[in-house]
Design a protein around this motif. Structure first.
Motif, PDB file in Angstrom:
ATOM      1  N   LYS A 117       0.942  -1.007   0.111  1.00 12.69           N
ATOM      2  CA  LYS A 117      -0.045   0.287   0.075  1.00 12.69           C
ATOM      3  C   LYS A 117       1.141   1.223   0.102  1.00 12.69           C
ATOM      4  N   LEU A 118       0.789   2.630  -0.567  1.00 14.07           N
ATOM      5  CA  LEU A 118       1.301   3.307  -0.712  1.00 14.07           C
ATOM      6  C   LEU A 118       0.009   4.586  -0.005  1.00 14.07           C
ATOM      7  N   VAL A 119       0.271   5.658   0.141  1.00 13.40           N
ATOM      8  CA  VAL A 119      -0.255   6.278   0.513  1.00 13.40           C
ATOM      9  C   VAL A 119       0.370   8.054  -0.091  1.00 13.40           C
ATOM     10  N   LEU A 120      -0.123   8.778  -0.660  1.00 13.07           N
ATOM     11  CA  LEU A 120       0.393   9.970  -1.173  1.00 13.07           C
ATOM     12  C   LEU A 120      -0.846  11.021  -0.386  1.00 13.07           C
ATOM     13  N   THR A 121      -0.295  11.931  -0.318  1.00  9.09           N
ATOM     14  CA  THR A 121      -0.581  13.581   0.402  1.00  9.09           C
ATOM     15  C   THR A 121       0.064  14.614  -0.517  1.00  9.09           C
ATOM     16  N   CYS A 122      -1.013  15.170  -0.259  1.00  6.31           N
ATOM     17  CA  CYS A 122      -0.991  16.959  -0.153  1.00  6.31           C
ATOM     18  C   CYS A 122      -1.976  17.566   0.866  1.00  6.31           C
ATOM     19  N   ASP A 123      -0.537  19.008   1.440  1.00  9.79           N
ATOM     20  CA  ASP A 123      -1.346  19.576   2.013  1.00  9.79           C
ATOM     21  C   ASP A 123      -1.935  20.965   2.079  1.00  9.79           C
ATOM     22  N   VAL A 124      -3.134  21.970   1.479  1.00  9.82           N
ATOM     23  CA  VAL A 124      -2.731  22.981   0.223  1.00  9.82           C
ATOM     24  C   VAL A 124      -3.580  23.937   1.839  1.00  9.82           C
ATOM     25  N   LEU A 125      -2.907  25.371   1.967  1.00 13.96           N
ATOM     26  CA  LEU A 125      -3.056  26.301   2.536  1.00 13.96           C
ATOM     27  C   LEU A 125      -4.284  26.972   1.589  1.00 13.96           C
ATOM     28  N   TYR A 126      -5.282  27.498   2.407  1.00 14.05           N
ATOM     29  CA  TYR A 126      -5.986  28.093   1.632  1.00 14.05           C
ATOM     30  C   TYR A 126      -6.503  30.018   1.677  1.00 14.05           C
ATOM     31  N   ARG A 127      -7.796  30.194   1.241  1.00  7.56           N
ATOM     32  CA  ARG A 127      -8.923  31.230   1.382  1.00  7.56           C
ATOM     33  C   ARG A 127      -9.491  32.039   0.192  1.00  7.56           C
ATOM     34  N   PRO A 128     -10.446  31.705  -0.034  1.00  7.76           N
ATOM     35  CA  PRO A 128     -11.054  31.047   0.524  1.00  7.76           C
ATOM     36  C   PRO A 128     -11.151  29.455   0.402  1.00  7.76           C
ATOM     37  N   ALA A 129     -11.922  29.119   1.000  1.00  9.33           N
ATOM     38  CA  ALA A 129     -12.069  27.561   0.896  1.00  9.33           C
ATOM     39  C   ALA A 129     -12.113  26.318  -0.070  1.00  9.33           C
ATOM     40  N   ALA A 130     -11.170  25.990  -0.146  1.00  7.03           N
ATOM     41  CA  ALA A 130     -10.920  25.637  -1.202  1.00  7.03           C
ATOM     42  C   ALA A 130     -11.170  23.249  -1.007  1.00  7.03           C
ATOM     43  N   THR A 131     -11.019  22.769  -2.183  1.00  4.94           N
ATOM     44  CA  THR A 131     -11.697  20.930  -2.346  1.00  4.94           C
ATOM     45  C   THR A 131     -10.178  20.725  -3.772  1.00  4.94           C
ATOM     46  N   VAL A 132     -10.088  19.763  -2.994  1.00  2.00           N
ATOM     47  CA  VAL A 132      -9.054  18.408  -3.525  1.00  2.00           C
ATOM     48  C   VAL A 132      -9.461  17.194  -5.057  1.00  2.00           C
ATOM     49  N   MET A 133      -8.625  17.246  -5.988  1.00  2.00           N
ATOM     50  CA  MET A 133      -9.293  15.933  -7.130  1.00  2.00           C
ATOM     51  C   MET A 133      -7.664  15.458  -7.287  1.00  2.00           C
ATOM     52  N   TRP A 134      -7.815  14.182  -7.066  1.00  2.00           N
ATOM     53  CA  TRP A 134      -6.497  13.797  -7.776  1.00  2.00           C
ATOM     54  C   TRP A 134      -7.053  13.291  -9.458  1.00  2.00           C
ATOM     55  N   THR A 135      -6.355  13.198 -10.360  1.00  2.00           N
ATOM     56  CA  THR A 135      -5.938  12.475 -11.139  1.00  2.00           C
ATOM     57  C   THR A 135      -4.636  11.318 -11.881  1.00  2.00           C
ATOM     58  N   PHE A 136      -5.470  10.395 -12.142  1.00  2.00           N
ATOM     59  CA  PHE A 136      -3.985   9.340 -12.300  1.00  2.00           C
ATOM     60  C   PHE A 136      -4.239   9.632 -14.132  1.00  2.00           C
ATOM     61  N   ASN A 137      -2.915   9.926 -14.520  1.00  2.00           N
ATOM     62  CA  ASN A 137      -2.394  10.077 -15.959  1.00  2.00           C
ATOM     63  C   ASN A 137      -3.272  10.554 -17.070  1.00  2.00           C
ATOM     64  N   GLU A 138      -4.080  11.864 -16.408  1.00  5.61           N
ATOM     65  CA  GLU A 138      -4.923  12.716 -16.269  1.00  5.61           C
ATOM     66  C   GLU A 138      -6.343  12.883 -15.625  1.00  5.61           C
ATOM     67  N   LEU A 139      -6.895  11.550 -15.900  1.00  3.67           N
ATOM     68  CA  LEU A 139      -8.031  11.365 -15.359  1.00  3.67           C
ATOM     69  C   LEU A 139      -8.446  10.452 -14.110  1.00  3.67           C
ATOM     70  N   PRO A 140      -9.480  11.758 -14.113  1.00  6.03           N
ATOM     71  CA  PRO A 140     -10.186  11.990 -12.333  1.00  6.03           C
ATOM     72  C   PRO A 140     -10.312  10.619 -11.898  1.00  6.03           C
ATOM     73  N   ILE A 141      -9.877  10.589 -10.557  1.00  4.52           N
ATOM     74  CA  ILE A 141      -9.746   8.764  -9.626  1.00  4.52           C
ATOM     75  C   ILE A 141     -10.163   9.373  -8.524  1.00  4.52           C
ATOM     76  N   GLN A 142     -10.099   9.955  -7.747  1.00  8.14           N
ATOM     77  CA  GLN A 142     -10.795  10.888  -6.753  1.00  8.14           C
ATOM     78  C   GLN A 142     -11.200  12.159  -6.136  1.00  8.14           C
ATOM     79  N   GLY A 143     -12.356  12.353  -5.674  1.00  9.51           N
ATOM     80  CA  GLY A 143     -12.517  13.527  -5.710  1.00  9.51           C
ATOM     81  C   GLY A 143     -12.934  14.693  -5.994  1.00  9.51           C
TER      82      GLY A 143
END
Length: 254
Positions: free
Chosen positions: A62-88
């Protein structure tokens, strides 16, 4: 990639909450984001403070990838694999923006999003990207992840409890405003929110647990400051993360 991002952001701004809010029920998601930005006391910002780096990993582990975001205003995150959406997704929650529309807002914080690659194989080698937007700006971090054969078979049976994939580990907002604490999982879940006193929070009064798992608190006060524990649960298991709300006094003048 630029065209994909534009399409994804355009789609996210077309999202309109199904919740009706009195005099503002005809305000679109895009209008609410723009108007909300005009109410910000500080300059908008969006930054990935911890992103992805190229690496080589073993298949079957198992591998866990992480992204931390500093925002103003509120943000959201989406993940892609080879530029295709896979999560969020890139849909911005607007319930709090609409309620806060006539007020000065701070709406800043830190957001963490993870992508768990269970039982990877060589076919999972490719470019992984976390994309974040606050409706005003979009940034991303990408890396080539290569999986090499480990010689071991994957032991996953594909049945597991939900994994929380995105949460506000800090949220700052003016007292008297409405704030949303983000907490979302990788699959439909039963959501349980608790205070630091282990008190279960249910929808009602100032509180509302939103469909994706987020907790909305209206008219926040200094007494609301502290950690909030969100749990995503199904019949196969559960996961928990901690969010933190920091209400502070609003400025005297806008």
């Amino acid at each position: 990639m630029n065209l994909l991002l534009l399409c994804l952001v355009a789609g996210s701004l077309a999202y309109v909450s199904t919740t009706t809010f009195s005099r503002y029920h005809n305000v679109s998601a895009h209008e609410s984001i723009v108007l909300n930005a005009q109410q910000l006391r500080e300059k908008p910002m969006l930054k990935i403070t911890s992103g992805l780096e190229q690496l080589t990993a073993l298949t079957g582990e198992k591998l866990v990838l992480t992204c931390d975001v500093l925002y103003r205003p509120a943000a959201t995150v989406m993940w892609t694999f080879n530029e295709l959406p896979i999560q969020g997704d890139l849909e911005i929650s607007i319930q709090d923006k609409i309620i806060n529309m006539d007020k000065s807002v701070y709406e800043a914080g830190n957001l963490r999003s993870t992508l768990t690659i269970d039982c990877p194989s060589a076919a999972d080698t490719g470019v992984y990207r976390c994309i974040t937007t606050n409706g005003l700006e979009t940034v991303s971090s990408a890396a080539w992840i290569e999986f090499v054969y480990s010689g071991e078979e994957c032991k996953s049976n594909g049945i597991s409890g939900p994994v929380i994939t995105q949460w506000s580990y800090s949220r700052f907002e003016y007292q008297g405003n409405t704030a949303i604490l983000i907490c979302r999982s990788d699959r439909p879940s039963e959501w349980i929110w608790k205070t630091s006193d282990d008190e279960i929070i249910k929808t009602g009064g100032r509180y509302e647990i939103l469909p994706k798992g987020d907790l909305m608190i209206q008219n926040i006060t200094w007494d609301d400051m502290g950690p909030y524990f969100c749990t995503a649960r199904n019949e196969f298991g559960e996961s928990e993360e901690i969010t933190f709300l920091y209400p502070f006094p609003a400025p005297q003048k806008f």
